[in-house]
Design an enzyme around this catalytic site. Structure first.
Site, PDB file in Angstrom:
ATOM      1  N   LEU A 226       0.847  -1.209   0.000  1.00 28.52           N
ATOM      2  CA  LEU A 226       0.000   0.000   0.000  1.00 28.52           C
ATOM      3  C   LEU A 226       0.872   1.246   0.000  1.00 28.52           C
ATOM      4  O   LEU A 226       0.587   2.229  -0.702  1.00 28.52           O
ATOM      5  CB  LEU A 226      -0.897   0.029   1.247  1.00 28.52           C
ATOM      6  CG  LEU A 226      -2.069  -0.937   1.308  1.00 28.52           C
ATOM      7  CD1 LEU A 226      -2.898  -0.662   2.558  1.00 28.52           C
ATOM      8  CD2 LEU A 226      -2.957  -0.810   0.082  1.00 28.52           C
ATOM      9  N   CYS A 281      -5.577   0.664  -9.319  1.00 26.29           N
ATOM     10  CA  CYS A 281      -5.024   0.498  -7.970  1.00 26.29           C
ATOM     11  C   CYS A 281      -4.708   1.760  -7.181  1.00 26.29           C
ATOM     12  O   CYS A 281      -4.982   1.804  -5.987  1.00 26.29           O
ATOM     13  CB  CYS A 281      -3.804  -0.395  -8.043  1.00 26.29           C
ATOM     14  SG  CYS A 281      -4.263  -2.051  -8.555  1.00 26.29           S
ATOM     15  N   PHE A 343      -5.712   3.933 -19.513  1.00 26.30           N
ATOM     16  CA  PHE A 343      -5.167   4.814 -18.461  1.00 26.30           C
ATOM     17  C   PHE A 343      -3.690   5.100 -18.644  1.00 26.30           C
ATOM     18  O   PHE A 343      -3.144   6.010 -18.037  1.00 26.30           O
ATOM     19  CB  PHE A 343      -5.485   4.260 -17.072  1.00 26.30           C
ATOM     20  CG  PHE A 343      -4.596   3.135 -16.600  1.00 26.30           C
ATOM     21  CD1 PHE A 343      -4.861   1.817 -16.949  1.00 26.30           C
ATOM     22  CD2 PHE A 343      -3.507   3.383 -15.789  1.00 26.30           C
ATOM     23  CE1 PHE A 343      -4.049   0.782 -16.509  1.00 26.30           C
ATOM     24  CE2 PHE A 343      -2.688   2.356 -15.328  1.00 26.30           C
ATOM     25  CZ  PHE A 343      -2.957   1.053 -15.701  1.00 26.30           C
ATOM     26  N   ARG A 449       0.092  14.713 -22.776  1.00 29.58           N
ATOM     27  CA  ARG A 449       1.055  13.641 -22.487  1.00 29.58           C
ATOM     28  C   ARG A 449       2.442  13.937 -23.059  1.00 29.58           C
ATOM     29  O   ARG A 449       3.250  13.026 -23.218  1.00 29.58           O
ATOM     30  CB  ARG A 449       0.551  12.320 -23.085  1.00 29.58           C
ATOM     31  CG  ARG A 449      -0.650  11.725 -22.377  1.00 29.58           C
ATOM     32  CD  ARG A 449      -0.276  11.114 -21.050  1.00 29.58           C
ATOM     33  NE  ARG A 449      -1.373  10.304 -20.523  1.00 29.58           N
ATOM     34  CZ  ARG A 449      -1.270   9.589 -19.420  1.00 29.58           C
ATOM     35  NH1 ARG A 449      -0.148   9.561 -18.730  1.00 29.58           N
ATOM     36  NH2 ARG A 449      -2.292   8.889 -18.981  1.00 29.58           N
TER      37      ARG A 449
HETATM   38  P1  NAD Z   1      -8.809  -8.331 -12.151  1.00 35.79           P
HETATM   39  O1  NAD Z   1     -10.131  -7.755 -11.873  1.00 35.79           O
HETATM   40  O2  NAD Z   1      -8.178  -8.117 -13.484  1.00 35.79           O
HETATM   41  O3  NAD Z   1      -8.821  -9.911 -11.894  1.00 35.79           O
HETATM   42  C1  NAD Z   1      -9.370 -10.505 -10.746  1.00 35.79           C
HETATM   43  C2  NAD Z   1     -10.080 -11.804 -11.163  1.00 35.79           C
HETATM   44  O4  NAD Z   1     -10.459 -12.517  -9.996  1.00 35.79           O
HETATM   45  C3  NAD Z   1     -11.368 -11.573 -11.954  1.00 35.79           C
HETATM   46  O5  NAD Z   1     -11.233 -12.192 -13.227  1.00 35.79           O
HETATM   47  C4  NAD Z   1     -12.455 -12.241 -11.107  1.00 35.79           C
HETATM   48  O6  NAD Z   1     -13.437 -12.890 -11.883  1.00 35.79           O
HETATM   49  C5  NAD Z   1     -11.637 -13.237 -10.311  1.00 35.79           C
HETATM   50  N1  NAD Z   1     -12.299 -13.682  -9.065  1.00 35.79           N
HETATM   51  C6  NAD Z   1     -12.862 -12.933  -8.085  1.00 35.79           C
HETATM   52  N2  NAD Z   1     -13.298 -13.717  -7.095  1.00 35.79           N
HETATM   53  C7  NAD Z   1     -13.020 -14.996  -7.434  1.00 35.79           C
HETATM   54  C8  NAD Z   1     -13.215 -16.264  -6.812  1.00 35.79           C
HETATM   55  N3  NAD Z   1     -13.771 -16.363  -5.594  1.00 35.79           N
HETATM   56  N4  NAD Z   1     -12.828 -17.381  -7.463  1.00 35.79           N
HETATM   57  C9  NAD Z   1     -12.240 -17.302  -8.686  1.00 35.79           C
HETATM   58  N5  NAD Z   1     -12.010 -16.127  -9.330  1.00 35.79           N
HETATM   59  C10 NAD Z   1     -12.395 -14.991  -8.702  1.00 35.79           C
HETATM   60  O7  NAD Z   1      -7.830  -7.782 -11.010  1.00 35.79           O
HETATM   61  P2  NAD Z   1      -6.260  -7.513 -11.125  1.00 35.79           P
HETATM   62  O8  NAD Z   1      -6.003  -6.225 -11.811  1.00 35.79           O
HETATM   63  O9  NAD Z   1      -5.606  -8.753 -11.618  1.00 35.79           O
HETATM   64  O10 NAD Z   1      -5.880  -7.284  -9.589  1.00 35.79           O
HETATM   65  C11 NAD Z   1      -5.906  -8.358  -8.677  1.00 35.79           C
HETATM   66  C12 NAD Z   1      -5.256  -7.885  -7.392  1.00 35.79           C
HETATM   67  O11 NAD Z   1      -3.880  -7.553  -7.629  1.00 35.79           O
HETATM   68  C13 NAD Z   1      -5.883  -6.635  -6.782  1.00 35.79           C
HETATM   69  O12 NAD Z   1      -5.835  -6.744  -5.380  1.00 35.79           O
HETATM   70  C14 NAD Z   1      -4.962  -5.516  -7.238  1.00 35.79           C
HETATM   71  O13 NAD Z   1      -4.954  -4.439  -6.340  1.00 35.79           O
HETATM   72  C15 NAD Z   1      -3.611  -6.196  -7.242  1.00 35.79           C
HETATM   73  N6  NAD Z   1      -2.629  -5.654  -8.198  1.00 35.79           N
HETATM   74  C16 NAD Z   1      -3.014  -5.266  -9.432  1.00 35.79           C
HETATM   75  C17 NAD Z   1      -2.058  -4.804 -10.344  1.00 35.79           C
HETATM   76  C18 NAD Z   1      -2.451  -4.355 -11.728  1.00 35.79           C
HETATM   77  O14 NAD Z   1      -1.619  -3.762 -12.400  1.00 35.79           O
HETATM   78  N7  NAD Z   1      -3.650  -4.585 -12.199  1.00 35.79           N
HETATM   79  C19 NAD Z   1      -0.709  -4.784  -9.982  1.00 35.79           C
HETATM   80  C20 NAD Z   1      -0.353  -5.215  -8.702  1.00 35.79           C
HETATM   81  C21 NAD Z   1      -1.318  -5.657  -7.810  1.00 35.79           C
HETATM   82  C1  UGA Z   2       1.031   0.823 -10.521  1.00 34.53           C
HETATM   83  C2  UGA Z   2       2.430   0.679  -9.922  1.00 34.53           C
HETATM   84  O1  UGA Z   2       3.361   1.341 -10.779  1.00 34.53           O
HETATM   85  C3  UGA Z   2       2.811  -0.783  -9.790  1.00 34.53           C
HETATM   86  O2  UGA Z   2       4.084  -0.908  -9.142  1.00 34.53           O
HETATM   87  C4  UGA Z   2       1.753  -1.499  -8.947  1.00 34.53           C
HETATM   88  O3  UGA Z   2       2.053  -2.875  -8.852  1.00 34.53           O
HETATM   89  C5  UGA Z   2       0.391  -1.314  -9.610  1.00 34.53           C
HETATM   90  O4  UGA Z   2       0.095   0.112  -9.734  1.00 34.53           O
HETATM   91  C6  UGA Z   2      -0.735  -1.882  -8.810  1.00 34.53           C
HETATM   92  O5  UGA Z   2      -0.607  -2.150  -7.633  1.00 34.53           O
HETATM   93  O6  UGA Z   2      -1.772  -2.018  -9.447  1.00 34.53           O
HETATM   94  P1  UGA Z   2      -0.030   0.721 -12.948  1.00 34.53           P
HETATM   95  O7  UGA Z   2      -1.182   1.391 -12.293  1.00 34.53           O
HETATM   96  O8  UGA Z   2      -0.274  -0.471 -13.762  1.00 34.53           O
HETATM   97  O9  UGA Z   2       1.059   0.296 -11.831  1.00 34.53           O
HETATM   98  O10 UGA Z   2       0.726   1.771 -13.883  1.00 34.53           O
HETATM   99  P2  UGA Z   2       1.695   3.010 -13.577  1.00 34.53           P
HETATM  100  O11 UGA Z   2       2.800   2.987 -14.535  1.00 34.53           O
HETATM  101  O12 UGA Z   2       2.063   3.101 -12.150  1.00 34.53           O
HETATM  102  O13 UGA Z   2       0.775   4.249 -13.944  1.00 34.53           O
HETATM  103  C7  UGA Z   2      -0.319   4.630 -13.136  1.00 34.53           C
HETATM  104  C8  UGA Z   2      -0.866   5.944 -13.626  1.00 34.53           C
HETATM  105  O14 UGA Z   2       0.029   7.012 -13.328  1.00 34.53           O
HETATM  106  C9  UGA Z   2      -1.102   5.997 -15.130  1.00 34.53           C
HETATM  107  O15 UGA Z   2      -2.302   6.664 -15.404  1.00 34.53           O
HETATM  108  C10 UGA Z   2       0.090   6.774 -15.647  1.00 34.53           C
HETATM  109  O16 UGA Z   2      -0.178   7.456 -16.843  1.00 34.53           O
HETATM  110  C11 UGA Z   2       0.301   7.746 -14.500  1.00 34.53           C
HETATM  111  N1  UGA Z   2       1.696   8.244 -14.445  1.00 34.53           N
HETATM  112  C12 UGA Z   2       2.706   7.401 -14.137  1.00 34.53           C
HETATM  113  C13 UGA Z   2       1.936   9.578 -14.701  1.00 34.53           C
HETATM  114  O17 UGA Z   2       1.017  10.363 -14.979  1.00 34.53           O
HETATM  115  N2  UGA Z   2       3.224  10.033 -14.626  1.00 34.53           N
HETATM  116  C14 UGA Z   2       4.263   9.215 -14.318  1.00 34.53           C
HETATM  117  O18 UGA Z   2       5.412   9.706 -14.279  1.00 34.53           O
HETATM  118  C15 UGA Z   2       4.004   7.872 -14.076  1.00 34.53           C
END
Ligand code: NAD
Ligand code: UGA
Length: 477
Positions: A226, A281, A343, A449
């Site tokens: 976080l 996130c 995004f 951008r």
């Molecule tokens: P997502 O919404 O893309 O995928 C989550 C999946 O989980 C969905 O397809 C949903 O159908 C499935 N799901 C939910 N409940 C379920 C269950 N009980 N059984 C089976 N499947 C189930 O989410 P995401 O972007 O992959 O993020 C997942 C987690 O990782 C979040 O906590 C997010 O904060 C974290 N995270 C995301 C990113 C990112 O870049 N997206 C990066 C780092 C961490």
């Molecule tokens: C972010 C973090 O970078 C990851 O480390 C983390 O794992 C992830 O969130 C998560 O927990 O979901 P993400 O959201 O995929 O990753 O992409 P970023 O590259 O961080 O960009 C986030 C947003 O900030 C975008 O809208 C991007 O355009 C913006 N951004 C980023 C800026 O406007 N300026 C910058 O210099 C960097």
């Protein structure tokens, strides 16, 4: 000592579960990796023969799937059987902000985590290592443990199951997910059981230098995730706040960012000013942090982090106001071209994209939008904008006022303005002299951008506005 792991399962086939497990499968050919999801359509897409139909777009992902799928990587809806045969289960489900009830609008909704834990408790056999991959509030492992232990104690089942819980948050960013997974800045593992920690270390050791693998207590691991996201978002809000000051003073945000970032204590990354951060996130994780701080009575800390979100929202509204001002204070019946809806570049993800708020503001002011994004489907764009319909004015008929352009020419034809909202590489190659001829005069390009080079526009009759660029200052008076 470490536990032998032969089969792993990941609950959640989303942006994290899919790519993460694909990399693990590719790097650990002796492991069987099963990714399960309740969403059949998503699993079908992961299994689609046509790799352009995978549910997410991520550079390098198709190649990995081609190499591993059907060999040691499987996508399935069979949650029960998959958990039952696994030695280690990752929970990688979504943890969105709660929409109603206690903590609504701030706290994380842990219902998917809870249901995953309950499935593991019910279907696991023997000893299972449970790995929190999702981003969750600090102390969530406690919830998971309680659910798992209660099943261990369920005498009616007479089963001999046991569990250990680890926290292993994911730091990948979309658009660079595969690179981030292959070359992580660090791998963080929090937990109590040395043998379980070692079992997970042994998986990562196949391709990650052991020095990069950090072992902490479980609460530090949960809170570090976080905190990392909050710090990253804070940098974006900091530079965005200064972009507004640049526009007022004649400074140029890219020059300021370079000068500031060259101080090794500050660093050059994450100092790119833009239309505000999006993605699934940053907002939800900061809201969650704010909520936790309030729970512990740390109101000053909560207020501090909340400001990062306030500035982000303000930046998006600020941009809309500048655009409207240039268009003689109204967008009514004007055609505005939108370049980019995801995004950030290199992803098809639109969750919390700044484009949603900016496009909505323009629609409310009466604009007709023509939108182009290389990877986002029209239905996705439409669904995002439709959701905002009722919150502002139900009488708008948005359907007729949003369309998808299939070429830059179509987007520009008769347009009063074009907004660059995502930094897709292909936008850097646009031939603006051609575009200029198609637009209605006076015509505006709003570059949010830092894509365009002003030197290319010296002879042009296009009006250019660049975010954070001080020379805009005269035009704004
Ligand atoms: P997502 O919404 O893309 O995928 C989550 C999946 O989980 C969905 O397809 C949903 O159908 C499935 N799901 C939910 N409940 C379920 C269950 N009980 N059984 C089976 N499947 C189930 O989410 P995401 O972007 O992959 O993020 C997942 C987690 O990782 C979040 O906590 C997010 O904060 C974290 N995270 C995301 C990113 C990112 O870049 N997206 C990066 C780092 C961490
Ligand atoms: C972010 C973090 O970078 C990851 O480390 C983390 O794992 C992830 O969130 C998560 O927990 O979901 P993400 O959201 O995929 O990753 O992409 P970023 O590259 O961080 O960009 C986030 C947003 O900030 C975008 O809208 C991007 O355009 C913006 N951004 C980023 C800026 O406007 N300026 C910058 O210099 C960097």
């Amino acid at each position: 000592m470490s536990v032998a792991v032969k089969t792993i399962c990941c609950i959640g086939a989303g942006y994290v579960g899919g790519p993460t497990m694909a990399v693990i499968a590719d790097k650990c050919r002796d492991l069987k990796v099963i990714v399960v999801d309740l969403n059949k359509e998503k699993i079908d897409s992961w299994n689609n023969e046509d790799l352009s139909k995978l549910p997410i777009y991520e550079p390098g992902l198709k190649e990995l799937i081609k190499r591993c799928r059907g060999k040691n990587l499987f996508f399935s809806t069979k949650v029960k059987q998959s958990i039952a045969q696994s030695d280690m289960v990752f929970i990688s489900v979504n943890t969105p902000t709660k929409q109603s009830g206690l903590g609504a609008g701030e706290a994380s909704d842990l219902k998917y985590i809870e249901s995953s834990a309950r499935s593991i408790a019910e279907y696991a056999i023997g000893h299972t290592i449970v790995v929190e991959k999702s981003t969750i509030p600090v102390k969530t492992a406690e919830v998971i443990k309680t659910i798992l232990i209660s099943s261990q104690n369920d005498l009616k089942k007479k089963s001999s199951k046991s569990f250990s819980v680890l926290s292993n948050p994911e730091f990948l960013a979309e658009g660079t997910a595969i690179d981030d997974l292959i070359n992580p800045s660090r791998v963080l593992i929090g937990g109590e059981s040395t043998s379980s920690i070692n079992a997970l270390v042994n998986i990562y050791k196949n391709w990650v230098d052991e020095e990069k693998i950090i072992k902490t207590n479980i609460w530090s691991s949960e809170l570090s995730k976080l905190t990392a996201n909050a710090f990253l978002a804070q940098r974006v809000s900091s530079i965005n706040s200064i972009s507004a000051l640049c526009e007022k003073t004649g400074a140029d945000i890219s020059e300021v960012a370079k000068a500031v970032g060259m101080d090794y204590r500050i660093g050059k990354n994450f100092l790119k000013s833009g239309p505000g951060f999006g993605g699934s996130c940053f907002k939800k994780d900061i809201l969650n942090l704010v909520y936790i701080c309030k729970l512990y009575g740390l109101n000053e800390v909560a207020n501090y982090w909340n400001e990062v979100l306030e500035i982000n929202h303000w930046q998006q509204n600020r941009l809309t106001n500048i655009i409207l001002k240039k268009l003689f204070n109204t967008a009514t019946n004007k055609k505005i071209g939108i370049l980019g809806f995801s995004f950030k570049a290199n992803t098809n993800d639109t969750r919390e994209s700044p484009a949603i708020n900016i496009c909505t503001n323009l629609l409310i002011d009466g604009a007709n939008l023509s939108i182009y994004d290389p990877k986002v489907k029209f239905q996705e764009i439409y669904n995002n904008l439709k959701d905002f319909k009722n919150s502002e004015d139900i009488s708008f008929n948005y359907e007729d006022r949003i369309c998808m352009a299939s070429s830059y020419e179509e987007l520009a034809n008769g347009a009063d303005a074009i907004l660059i909202l995502t930094e897709w590489n292909e936008f850097k190659k646009i031939q603006w002299s051609k575009i200029s001829k198609l637009m209605r005069k006076p015509s505006w390009i709003f570059d949010c951008r830092d894509i365009i080079d002003l030197n290319d526009f010296v002879e042009s009759d296009l009006n250019i506005w660049k975010l954070g660029f001080g020379s805009n200052v005269d035009n704004l008076k």
